[in-house]
Design an enzyme around this catalytic site. Structure first.
Site, PDB file in Angstrom:
ATOM      1  N   THR A  68      -9.416 -17.345   5.439  1.00 59.14           N
ATOM      2  CA  THR A  68      -9.487 -16.088   4.694  1.00 59.14           C
ATOM      3  C   THR A  68      -8.146 -15.717   4.100  1.00 59.14           C
ATOM      4  O   THR A  68      -8.070 -14.878   3.213  1.00 59.14           O
ATOM      5  CB  THR A  68      -9.966 -14.937   5.598  1.00 59.14           C
ATOM      6  OG1 THR A  68      -9.099 -14.845   6.736  1.00 59.14           O
ATOM      7  CG2 THR A  68     -11.381 -15.184   6.057  1.00 59.14           C
TER       8      THR A  68
ATOM      9  N   ASP B 141     -11.625 -27.591   2.415  1.00 59.13           N
ATOM     10  CA  ASP B 141     -10.334 -28.079   1.950  1.00 59.13           C
ATOM     11  C   ASP B 141     -10.474 -28.649   0.544  1.00 59.13           C
ATOM     12  O   ASP B 141     -11.322 -29.513   0.294  1.00 59.13           O
ATOM     13  CB  ASP B 141      -9.819 -29.152   2.909  1.00 59.13           C
ATOM     14  CG  ASP B 141      -8.349 -29.486   2.679  1.00 59.13           C
ATOM     15  OD1 ASP B 141      -7.849 -29.245   1.570  1.00 59.13           O
ATOM     16  OD2 ASP B 141      -7.710 -29.991   3.619  1.00 59.13           O
TER      17      ASP B 141
ATOM     18  N   TYR C 209       7.834 -29.672  -7.148  1.00 57.55           N
ATOM     19  CA  TYR C 209       6.767 -28.711  -7.436  1.00 57.55           C
ATOM     20  C   TYR C 209       6.557 -28.563  -8.943  1.00 57.55           C
ATOM     21  O   TYR C 209       5.431 -28.601  -9.436  1.00 57.55           O
ATOM     22  CB  TYR C 209       7.122 -27.370  -6.801  1.00 57.55           C
ATOM     23  CG  TYR C 209       6.123 -26.257  -6.981  1.00 57.55           C
ATOM     24  CD1 TYR C 209       5.122 -26.043  -6.047  1.00 57.55           C
ATOM     25  CD2 TYR C 209       6.220 -25.379  -8.060  1.00 57.55           C
ATOM     26  CE1 TYR C 209       4.223 -24.998  -6.181  1.00 57.55           C
ATOM     27  CE2 TYR C 209       5.325 -24.338  -8.208  1.00 57.55           C
ATOM     28  CZ  TYR C 209       4.328 -24.150  -7.276  1.00 57.55           C
ATOM     29  OH  TYR C 209       3.431 -23.102  -7.421  1.00 57.55           O
TER      30      TYR C 209
ATOM     31  N   ARG D 293      22.568 -19.162  -3.368  1.00 57.10           N
ATOM     32  CA  ARG D 293      21.982 -20.497  -3.261  1.00 57.10           C
ATOM     33  C   ARG D 293      22.274 -21.272  -4.543  1.00 57.10           C
ATOM     34  O   ARG D 293      22.155 -20.732  -5.642  1.00 57.10           O
ATOM     35  CB  ARG D 293      20.476 -20.404  -3.009  1.00 57.10           C
ATOM     36  CG  ARG D 293      20.123 -19.665  -1.728  1.00 57.10           C
ATOM     37  CD  ARG D 293      18.634 -19.546  -1.516  1.00 57.10           C
ATOM     38  NE  ARG D 293      17.971 -18.749  -2.546  1.00 57.10           N
ATOM     39  CZ  ARG D 293      16.700 -18.344  -2.487  1.00 57.10           C
ATOM     40  NH1 ARG D 293      15.957 -18.678  -1.451  1.00 57.10           N
ATOM     41  NH2 ARG D 293      16.194 -17.637  -3.466  1.00 57.10           N
TER      42      ARG D 293
END
Length: 311
Positions: A34, A52, A141, A266
């Protein structure tokens, strides 16, 4: 239309699922749990399948009878994607290729894909960043998002499978987990709610494109229900807001004086990045309508209602 929302239990997916139902569409969600949004997916008329995205049988069952797919499933995040790029490719690129093949088999007509309005471009050479800006991702990504965009184009060229890519900036708002590590606005407000210090990398001058979830949902409704002349659109607020400015707005909205702890900057944080959204304005008649102050106010009210008021 009959719409499948992959990753529909998450922040963006649950808001899209609700909007689809309000627009009269039939909605099915496939997600592993959920999610952080919890009750937001428990909406009358919503069909929820626990499964999945990477399981071929579960995915095929979820696609049966669907007209359109909103693809939000993404098992990785930008910060950690370089740690295991093989998994990033296997889960996102290979998983999406399997999805595209199954969409052909099941008769899906249209796919809306959630891409990244930051990582696919890499380090901006000009601001604001338009869809024609060079794509030079510096994290796995972003590379996988861009690869998926190219495969969507390939399947459209070869098989006529319609698609639209939304390169999304930084949405925030109701439904986003305030206790996680993603989403500066909600995380900052969550810390204010719990009387904890806000943590900022660097001096707070890093600026990003933040916009409210309702404006993102409206963009999805536009490209789902109407022809999209182009296939790729930047979707964001169209403005850059420094983290220090975000905190200032939160002081005004919450009436509290948050403590801010600054730490070392960073190396991978680009100083400023925001999107040129003029193409979406021109072709989709879409523009963000919720101001930063109004959006943060709505989010603050939702947090208090959901998690209680902590003095």
């Amino acid at each position: 239309m009959k719409c499948l929302v992959l990753g529909g239990a998450g922040f963006i997916g649950s808001n899209i699922a609700r909007a689809l139902l309000l627009h009269g569409h039939s909605v099915r969600v496939l997600d592993r749990a959920t999610g952080g949004s919890g009750p937001r997916v428990e909406i009358p008329g919503l069909e929820f399948l626990t499964g999945d995205f990477l399981n071929e049988r579960e995915l095929a069952d979820a696609l049966a009878g669907m007209d359109a797919v909103i693809h939000l499933a993404c098992p990785t995040i930008p910060q950690s994607s370089n740690d295991n790029p093989i998994y990033d490719v296997e889960s996102n690129v290979v998983g999406t290729l399997r999805l595209l093949a199954l969409c052909r088999e099941s008769g899906v007509r249209k796919i809306l894909f959630s891409s990244s309005g930051g990582t696919v471009y890499g380090i901006p050479t000009i601001q604001p960043v338009s869809e024609t800006h060079p794509t030079n991702p510096i994290c796995s990504y972003g590379i996988t998002k861009l690869a998926i965009e190219k495969y969507l184009h390939l399947f459209h060229h070869l098989y006529g499978l319609d698609y639209v890519v939304l390169r999304i900036a930084n949405p925030y708002g109701e439904g986003q987990n305030p206790f996680g590590s993603l989403g500066s606005v909600n995380v900052f407000l969550g810390r204010i709610l719990r009387n904890e210090p806000i943590l900022i990398w660097g001096d707070g001058t890093v600026a990003r494109d933040y916009f409210h979830i309702n404006d993102l949902v409206n963009a999805y409704m536009r490209v789902l229900e109407n022809p999209a002349p182009s296939k790729v659109y930047n979707i964001g607020g169209g403005e850059a807001h420094q983290l220090n400015d975000i905190v200032d707005v939160m002081r005004k909205v919450t009436g509290r004086q948050p403590r801010v702890q600054y730490t070392a900057a960073r190396d991978f944080d680009v100083p400023v990045s925001y999107l040129d959204i003029s193409l979406a304005r021109q072709e989709l008649d879409w523009t963000p309508s919720i101001s930063l102050e109004d959006g943060i106010s709505r989010t603050w009210q939702w947090l208090q209602q959901t998690y209680g008021v902590i003095e």
